[in-house]
Structures are given as C-alpha cells and as structure tokens.
Write an enzyme that holds these catalytic residues in place. Structure first.
Site, PDB file in Angstrom:
ATOM      1  N   ASP A 190     -12.665 -15.112  34.454  1.00 24.09           N
ATOM      2  CA  ASP A 190     -13.515 -15.997  35.246  1.00 24.09           C
ATOM      3  C   ASP A 190     -13.107 -15.997  36.721  1.00 24.09           C
ATOM      4  OD1 ASP A 190     -15.398 -18.432  35.160  1.00 24.09           O
ATOM      5  OD2 ASP A 190     -13.618 -19.305  36.073  1.00 24.09           O
ATOM      6  N   GLU A 235     -15.698 -11.335  36.156  1.00 26.67           N
ATOM      7  CA  GLU A 235     -16.791 -12.095  36.736  1.00 26.67           C
ATOM      8  C   GLU A 235     -16.523 -12.194  38.233  1.00 26.67           C
ATOM      9  OE1 GLU A 235     -19.020 -16.322  37.246  1.00 26.67           O
ATOM     10  OE2 GLU A 235     -16.855 -16.140  37.225  1.00 26.67           O
TER      11      GLU A 235
HETATM   12  C1  GLC Z   1     -17.538 -19.288  36.589  1.00 29.31           C
HETATM   13  C2  GLC Z   1     -18.226 -19.849  35.367  1.00 29.31           C
HETATM   14  C3  GLC Z   1     -18.788 -21.215  35.684  1.00 29.31           C
HETATM   15  C4  GLC Z   1     -17.658 -22.102  36.118  1.00 29.31           C
HETATM   16  C5  GLC Z   1     -16.891 -21.491  37.292  1.00 29.31           C
HETATM   17  C6  GLC Z   1     -15.616 -22.213  37.542  1.00 29.31           C
HETATM   18  O1  GLC Z   1     -18.434 -19.027  37.605  1.00 29.31           O
HETATM   19  O2  GLC Z   1     -19.212 -18.956  34.920  1.00 29.31           O
HETATM   20  O3  GLC Z   1     -19.453 -21.747  34.585  1.00 29.31           O
HETATM   21  O4  GLC Z   1     -18.154 -23.349  36.490  1.00 29.31           O
HETATM   22  O5  GLC Z   1     -16.528 -20.146  37.031  1.00 29.31           O
HETATM   23  O6  GLC Z   1     -14.698 -21.969  36.514  1.00 29.31           O
END
Ligand code: GLC
Length: 531
Positions: free
Chosen positions: A200, A242
């Site tokens: 993440d 991500e």
């Molecule tokens: C990522 C996740 C999101 C979350 C953020 C902070 O973007 O997909 O849902 O709020 O990280 O952890």
C-alpha cells in the site's frame, strides 16, 4: 523465459467484511469467506487480494493498523485466517494480503509509546516537527478531510507527519529499526502460507526537504531491500505496488527487475472510461504510447474499479472536470480527486458498455484484477461516509440482508434501491442466466485464460485503415504470442460503425458476437483469431 504465475493470473479483490458473515454479528469474516470461495473460483480467477484484515480501529477501514500480527476480531481469529488460506490453496487459488508499511494507526502501541516519551526508542519510529512547516511541497491526498500533512499531538508536544488521515502517523523509514519491524511482519504472514503482498502507498516512505516527498531514490532503496528479503526467503511470492503515479515515475518501481514484480497501472484506468464516454480512443493510445517497456518477469496490473474512489489524479485538470461532469453529475458522487461510484452504476447499468469495457481491459497487456461485486454489476450508495459507498455487503440472494448476514444490522446497509437492490441484483438470480453479468464475467475470464496471446502476448495498435482511418471510435490492437495472434476490436460509441478494412465478417470471434451488414454494433467488442 517462461511467464511467472502472477504475469498470467487474474486477481480478485476481496473485502472480507463485505463478503459473508458466518457469526451473525453483521460483519463478514474469514469463516464466511471460506463458504464463498467456490463462487470466487467459479469466476476463473487465480489469486485473491484481501484488503487489510488486521487489528484496527477502522478509521481508514483497516489501512490504519493497530497490531500488524493480529486478525481484526470482527473477521475472526488467526486460525480462521489460516483456514481461509488453506481452503483457497485447496482450490488452486493463491492469496495475497495488504502490506501497509507507510503508516500505522495512532492507536498502535508504537505511536502510543512514542508520543508519551521523547526518549522512547519508538519516538524515532515517526516523523516529528516543532513547527509543522517542513516538506511544504508535498500534496495532500485526502483533500476532503485533511488540510495539512502535519498534525499537532498534545501529548507529544510536537507535530507528526502523515500522508493520509491524521489518525495514521507515517513511519520513519530513515530509521533502520522500522525496516526491521516490517521484515518481521512480512515473515509472520508469509510463514502462514500466503503468496505475497499488495504493498500500500509505497511512494511516500521517505521525506526530503525541497522535494514533493514522492518516489524518492531513498524510498526505492528501501523497497529494493524489501524485495531482496522476499527473494531470499520467499522466491515464489509476488510483490505488487500501489503507486498512483505517471508511467515514467512508475518504471523505477520495477527497478531492474529487482523491486516490484507488478505495479498497478493507474493512469490507464480513467482513460478507458474517458474513451468510452467520448467515443474516442485517443486517450488510450496516448497513455499506452507513453508507457515504457518493463523488465522481464514483471507486469502491469490493470483494473476498472477498486475499493477507493475512482481516482482522477492522473488526468489533466480539464479532463478531470469533464469526467466529473460526465460520470459524477451530482456533487455527492465526487470524492477527493475522484468519483465514489461502482462500475455498473458508472456505465448506466448498460450491459453493452459493461461488456465492451471489460473485454477491452481484459485484452490489454497486464494482470487484470476485478473488484468484488462488480462481477454481478452491483451498485453503490453514495450517501455512505468516506469510500464505503462501494464497500457494501455482497448480494448473494434476495433474502434478508442479501444472504450476507443474519444480523439485525449489518456494518453498512445492503444496497436496496430500485435498480441495484439485492432483490434484483444477486448471485442466485444471475446463476442460471447465460446473459447475466455473472456469467459474462465467467465467459470473459475463461476465454481470456485459454489464449496465450491475451495472457502474455505482444501488444500493437492497428490502424483502422482506408476510409475508416480517422475513425476515432474504433479501437483495434493485436496481441501475439508464439502460438497465435488475436485481433481485438472495439466500437466505443452507441452508433454502428463500418467494419474496419482487413476484418472479415467471417473471422472467428472468441467472444461470439455477431456482425450484421458488415457493421460493428454499438459498443461492440470482438476478439478475432487471426489466421
Ligand atoms: C491506499 C488504499 C486506501 C487507503 C490509503 C491509505 O491508497 O487503497 O484505501 O486509504 O492507501 O492507507
């Protein structure tokens, strides 16, 4: 070089809380999810990504972790988690979990210790400031809720740094002790038998004055350490990044094949919707032409929706405005720099558009991931807080709570509106209808999985040819593997279009769509086998 499993797989994003409640407390749990693994398997997917399942106050739905090695009690126990992973493996499904390494919950004992004592070894696990003025060039991500990346903590007597909610202090990756902690977390879950991680928010690990604090070389250095740790201990596992960034900023996340195995391709996603709405393929062509080649053994991950708002961060401001007007006409549909709606709702519940967009995304290069509920065309509830509007209970049948739970009150209500209500939209109702979203999803995924060209073949745009040359409405490309070639043809408009030169109306179409009068039907999608 033979393709690695994650280069050929299709992923399914599972929100355990929403899937099936076995305990009757109104929250989905791992034992419930086990009951529904056969549904996931029946779609033809290969790997499940589960959203955060860790102990958490759920201020950011679990992306605020209070204990990295405990399962949230709503979702069950560690034994339940292990049983879920084993049950998935028995069905030939892999499982990856979320690795939230950038930040934790302010309820986490590390932060509690750090704020209370300047001399605690945990103090240096976080990023502090006396003024809250540093790193002023850093953008704010949760624009609807936060006004600064610094928040003053009364107990600590200092400001702490956070890229997301102020209840999510960032960890300090300049401190090697933090990296050691994360290795322990990785080891804990990998040793329970999972197959890797969706990591993440990875661009934000390190802060440096005078930069925007994203994608810094020091951040990549840490991510490479994580990869080395994985390679040494778990060589078959996947690491997925991500990183919501432009393609040229994404490339370093692959390193020389020594950082992430897979990176989400964020910029392509809004352009697929844009092209379909405008009836113009140009944004797709532009972004793919702008997408650099990636190292062997890696892949992009493509998606249409996920658990967050449909982000419009990676489009120009005027396009964003246009997308909001087109796809989010009501103010409540907008969120941060995006749109809080689900796939079927965005596409007016029009199965032609849904089929076209899905066939398009499933034939582009990359490892596709589908979001739970989209396989049955679930709707959303834009009035729920934060991003919960597209995280409502899965709709299994037309009984109470959509067969999700026997509780009086579920964590959020089941969708109950006229168009998308569980009475109409549910798995049971779609099971025996060959033309349902559910069976079309199965058909698309299974068709794709049987074609090596679609799974890993080379990609090339094709000129529409002759009189249709300037026809922006028709997107054509080929996918070619050693064994076969497939011509993918899409009509992005609701008008019939001339069949492009070189496409025989008698060509074998894997998607079994008919061509009438030598014309492409509105929103037609074809995967022709080339002789
Ligand atoms: C990522 C996740 C999101 C979350 C953020 C902070 O973007 O997909 O849902 O709020 O990280 O952890």
């Amino acid at each position: 070089m033979a393709a690695r499993w994650y280069q050929e797989a299709v992923f399914y994003e599972l929100y355990v809380r929403a899937f099936r409640d076995s305990s009757g407390d109104g929250n989905g749990d791992f034992l419930g999810a086990i009951e529904k693994l056969d549904h996931i398997k029946s779609l033809g997917v290969d790997c499940i990504w589960i959203m955060p399942h860790y102990a958490s106050p759920l201020k950011d739905d679990g992306y605020d972790i209070a204990d990295y090695t405990a399962v949230h009690p709503n979702y069950g126990t560690l034994e339940d988690f292990k049983a879920f992973v084993d049950a998935a493996h028995e069905r030939g499904l892999r499982v990856v979990t979320d690795l939230v390494m950038n930040h934790i919950s302010d309820q986490h004992p590390w932060f509690q210790a750090a704020r209370q004592n300047k001399n605690s070894p945990y103090r240096d696990y976080f990023v502090w400031s006396n003024t809250g003025t540093e790193y002023a060039d850093t953008r704010i991500i949760f624009l609807d809720d936060e006004t600064s990346n610094w928040t003053y903590d009364e107990v600590a007597g200092q400001y702490f740094w956070h890229r997301f909610y102020s209840s999510q202090p960032d960890l300090n990756y300049d401190n090697p002790a933090v990296i050691a902690e994360i290795f322990a977390v990785i080891r804990f879950w990998m040793d329970l038998g999972i197959d890797g991680f969706r990591a993440d928010a990875v661009p934000y690990l390190i802060e440096r004055e005078g930069t925007n604090c994203e994608n810094l070389p020091e951040t990549h250095e840490i991510l490479k350490q994580v990869r080395r740790f994985m390679d040494e201990n778990y060589p078959d596992a996947v690491l997925i990044a991500e990183a919501n960034q432009w393609p040229h900023d994404l490339l370093p996340y692959f390193g020389d094949g020594d950082e992430f195995h897979v990176c989400f391709h964020f910029p392509i996603m809004p352009r697929l919707y844009q092209a379909l709405k405008a009836g113009d393929k140009t944004p797709i062509i532009d972004i793919l032409n702008d997408t650099p080649p990636i190292p062997p053994g890696t892949n992009w991950m493509t998606f249409l929706r996920n658990h967050d708002e449909l982000t419009l961060e990676m489009v120009a401001p005027e396009v964003r405005q246009w997308m909001w007007e087109q796809y989010a006409p009501e103010p409540r549909m907008r969120q941060n720099l995006g749109i809080r709606r689900r796939l079927a709702a965005l596409l007016d519940n029009d199965k032609r558009k849904w089929f076209c967009l899905n066939a398009m995304f499933l034939s582009l290069p990359g490892t596709p991931i589908i979001y739970y509920g989209d396989e049955i065309g679930m709707g959303d509830n834009i009035w729920l807080p934060d991003r919960h509007g597209c995280r409502t209970p899965m709709q299994w049948n037309d009984t109470k709570n959509a067969g999700f739970s026997t509780a009086v009150k579920t964590y959020y209500p089941v969708i109950d509106d006229e168009l998308f209500g569980y009475q109409q939209v549910n798995v049971a109702a779609q099971e025996n209808n060959p033309d349902s979203y559910l069976n079309l999803t199965r058909f698309l995924l299974k068709t794709r999985q049987h074609q090596s060209a679609l799974r890993h073949g080379a990609f090339e745009f094709v000129d529409v040819g002759n009189d249709a040359k300037k026809n922006k409405a028709i997107l054509i490309f080929t996918r070619k593997s050693e064994e076969q070639a497939i011509l993918c043809v899409f009509n992005l408009t609701d008008q019939v279009q001339p069949l492009p030169t070189g496409v025989s109306p008698k060509a074998f179409d894997l998607l079994k769509q008919t061509i009438i009068n030598n014309q492409l039907a509105p929103f037609a999608a074809h995967w022709f086998i080339l002789e």
